[in-house]
Design a protein around this motif. Structure first.
Motif, PDB file in Angstrom:
ATOM      1  N   LYS A 181       0.791  -1.215  -0.008  1.00 15.43           N
ATOM      2  CA  LYS A 181       0.116  -0.027  -0.101  1.00 15.43           C
ATOM      3  C   LYS A 181       0.743   1.281  -0.108  1.00 15.43           C
ATOM      4  CE  LYS A 181      -4.233  -1.626   2.238  1.00 15.43           C
ATOM      5  NZ  LYS A 181      -5.052  -1.783   3.426  1.00 15.43           N
ATOM      6  N   TYR A 182       2.051   1.218   0.797  1.00 14.15           N
ATOM      7  CA  TYR A 182       2.748   2.387   0.743  1.00 14.15           C
ATOM      8  C   TYR A 182       3.564   2.693  -0.698  1.00 14.15           C
ATOM      9  CZ  TYR A 182       7.168   4.781   1.766  1.00 14.15           C
ATOM     10  OH  TYR A 182       8.217   5.876   1.622  1.00 14.15           O
ATOM     11  N   ARG A 183       3.676   1.620  -1.172  1.00 13.00           N
ATOM     12  CA  ARG A 183       4.188   1.650  -2.686  1.00 13.00           C
ATOM     13  C   ARG A 183       3.153   2.043  -3.758  1.00 13.00           C
ATOM     14  NH1 ARG A 183       7.489  -1.299   0.297  1.00 13.00           N
ATOM     15  NH2 ARG A 183       9.794  -1.057  -0.092  1.00 13.00           N
ATOM     16  N   GLN A 184       1.719   2.288  -3.298  1.00  9.21           N
ATOM     17  CA  GLN A 184       0.640   2.613  -4.111  1.00  9.21           C
ATOM     18  C   GLN A 184       0.255   1.260  -4.893  1.00  9.21           C
ATOM     19  OE1 GLN A 184       1.684   6.278  -5.488  1.00  9.21           O
ATOM     20  NE2 GLN A 184       2.075   7.236  -3.683  1.00  9.21           N
ATOM     21  N   ILE A 185       0.274   0.271  -4.598  1.00 11.53           N
ATOM     22  CA  ILE A 185       0.173  -0.755  -5.693  1.00 11.53           C
ATOM     23  C   ILE A 185      -1.844  -1.028  -5.211  1.00 11.53           C
ATOM     24  CG2 ILE A 185       0.203  -3.462  -5.754  1.00 11.53           C
ATOM     25  CD1 ILE A 185       2.955  -1.739  -6.391  1.00 11.53           C
ATOM     26  N   SER A 186      -2.273  -1.466  -6.327  1.00  5.78           N
ATOM     27  CA  SER A 186      -3.699  -1.325  -6.354  1.00  5.78           C
ATOM     28  C   SER A 186      -4.133  -2.524  -5.597  1.00  5.78           C
ATOM     29  CB  SER A 186      -4.002  -1.585  -7.937  1.00  5.78           C
ATOM     30  OG  SER A 186      -3.970  -2.901  -8.210  1.00  5.78           O
ATOM     31  N   LYS A 187      -5.326  -2.457  -5.072  1.00  6.40           N
ATOM     32  CA  LYS A 187      -5.921  -3.573  -4.250  1.00  6.40           C
ATOM     33  C   LYS A 187      -5.948  -4.705  -4.832  1.00  6.40           C
ATOM     34  CE  LYS A 187     -10.402  -4.118  -1.888  1.00  6.40           C
ATOM     35  NZ  LYS A 187     -10.221  -5.133  -0.893  1.00  6.40           N
ATOM     36  N   TYR A 188      -6.494  -4.810  -6.061  1.00  8.99           N
ATOM     37  CA  TYR A 188      -6.161  -6.151  -7.168  1.00  8.99           C
ATOM     38  C   TYR A 188      -5.034  -6.780  -7.186  1.00  8.99           C
ATOM     39  CZ  TYR A 188      -6.052  -9.053 -11.290  1.00  8.99           C
ATOM     40  OH  TYR A 188      -5.624  -9.922 -12.136  1.00  8.99           O
ATOM     41  N   ASN A 189      -3.781  -5.985  -7.304  1.00  6.61           N
ATOM     42  CA  ASN A 189      -2.628  -6.459  -7.463  1.00  6.61           C
ATOM     43  C   ASN A 189      -2.047  -7.134  -5.893  1.00  6.61           C
ATOM     44  OD1 ASN A 189      -2.082  -6.365 -10.049  1.00  6.61           O
ATOM     45  ND2 ASN A 189      -1.400  -4.312  -9.941  1.00  6.61           N
ATOM     46  N   ILE A 190      -2.490  -6.293  -4.900  1.00  5.25           N
ATOM     47  CA  ILE A 190      -2.226  -6.746  -3.524  1.00  5.25           C
ATOM     48  C   ILE A 190      -2.832  -8.318  -3.308  1.00  5.25           C
ATOM     49  CG2 ILE A 190      -2.479  -6.390  -0.977  1.00  5.25           C
ATOM     50  CD1 ILE A 190      -2.176  -3.416  -1.642  1.00  5.25           C
ATOM     51  N   GLU A 191      -4.100  -8.521  -3.694  1.00  2.76           N
ATOM     52  CA  GLU A 191      -4.771  -9.486  -3.444  1.00  2.76           C
ATOM     53  C   GLU A 191      -3.932 -10.724  -4.382  1.00  2.76           C
ATOM     54  OE1 GLU A 191      -9.008  -8.602  -4.428  1.00  2.76           O
ATOM     55  OE2 GLU A 191      -9.087  -7.692  -2.570  1.00  2.76           O
ATOM     56  N   ARG A 192      -3.760 -10.221  -5.566  1.00  2.00           N
ATOM     57  CA  ARG A 192      -3.264 -11.275  -6.695  1.00  2.00           C
ATOM     58  C   ARG A 192      -1.894 -11.960  -5.805  1.00  2.00           C
ATOM     59  NH1 ARG A 192      -1.295 -14.306  -8.631  1.00  2.00           N
ATOM     60  NH2 ARG A 192      -0.278 -14.968 -10.659  1.00  2.00           N
ATOM     61  N   ALA A 193      -1.198 -10.850  -5.210  1.00  2.00           N
ATOM     62  CA  ALA A 193       0.123 -11.045  -4.693  1.00  2.00           C
ATOM     63  C   ALA A 193       0.064 -12.039  -3.439  1.00  2.00           C
ATOM     64  CB  ALA A 193       0.854 -10.055  -4.412  1.00  2.00           C
TER      65      ALA A 193
END
Length: 160
Positions: free
Chosen positions: A88-100
């Motif tokens: 989140k600090y690196r401004q990654i989207s919610k979709y990509n966080i869930e994917r990760a």
């Protein structure tokens, strides 16, 4: 000649520099933007170079997020909370966080949590049980593990 003025780069120099920057380690859009700002690039150039990096597959936020999550969990033994906060600090989207997070297998996550918790418990030499419990919990919370996992494990280890 004033040697304190910041070095200026042509657009092509900056593009090559960023291609190299992205090729030796996965990067996110935020890191690329910050790097270009540090090279004193104007917003239009930042956008143009970012588009170039995406089009040429030097920059891929989903690939970054997956690689980041897998690496931080496997190498640094971070929990999901810490990984999510860092993404989140690196401004990654919610979709990509869930994917990760899907990259971290539940059995693997549980095993690494238990191994880390047990080795941490054994390494704390504190005689006062309350202080030992606090150190144990603080450490695992800093690592980003869920509090319910930590307290279950604490109850398990403290009764031995």
């Amino acid at each position: 000649m004033n040697t304190n003025s910041p070095k200026t780069h042509t657009v092509d120099e900056a593009k090559r520099k960023l291609e190299y920057y992205c090729s030796y380690q996965e990067r996110c859009h935020y890191e690329v933007t910050e790097k270009l700002k540090s090279l004193n690039m104007i917003p239009q150039v930042i956008d143009a170079i970012t588009v170039h990096l995406i089009e040429n597959n030097f920059l891929n936020e989903e690939r970054f997020a997956v690689s980041f999550a897998r690496g931080k969990h496997n190498i640094k033994k971070w929990g999901k909370i810490r990984i999510v906060n860092e993404l989140k600090y690196r401004q990654i989207s919610k979709y990509n966080i869930e994917r990760a997070l899907k990259e971290i297998m539940p059995e693997e996550y549980t095993k690494s949590f238990h191994d880390l918790a047990e080795s941490q418990w054994d390494s704390i030499s504190e005689r006062n049980i309350q202080k030992k419990k606090k150190k144990f919990c603080d450490y695992l919370l800093r690592k980003g593990y869920e509090s319910n996992l930590i307290y279950e494990k604490l109850n398990d280890l403290a009764k031995d």
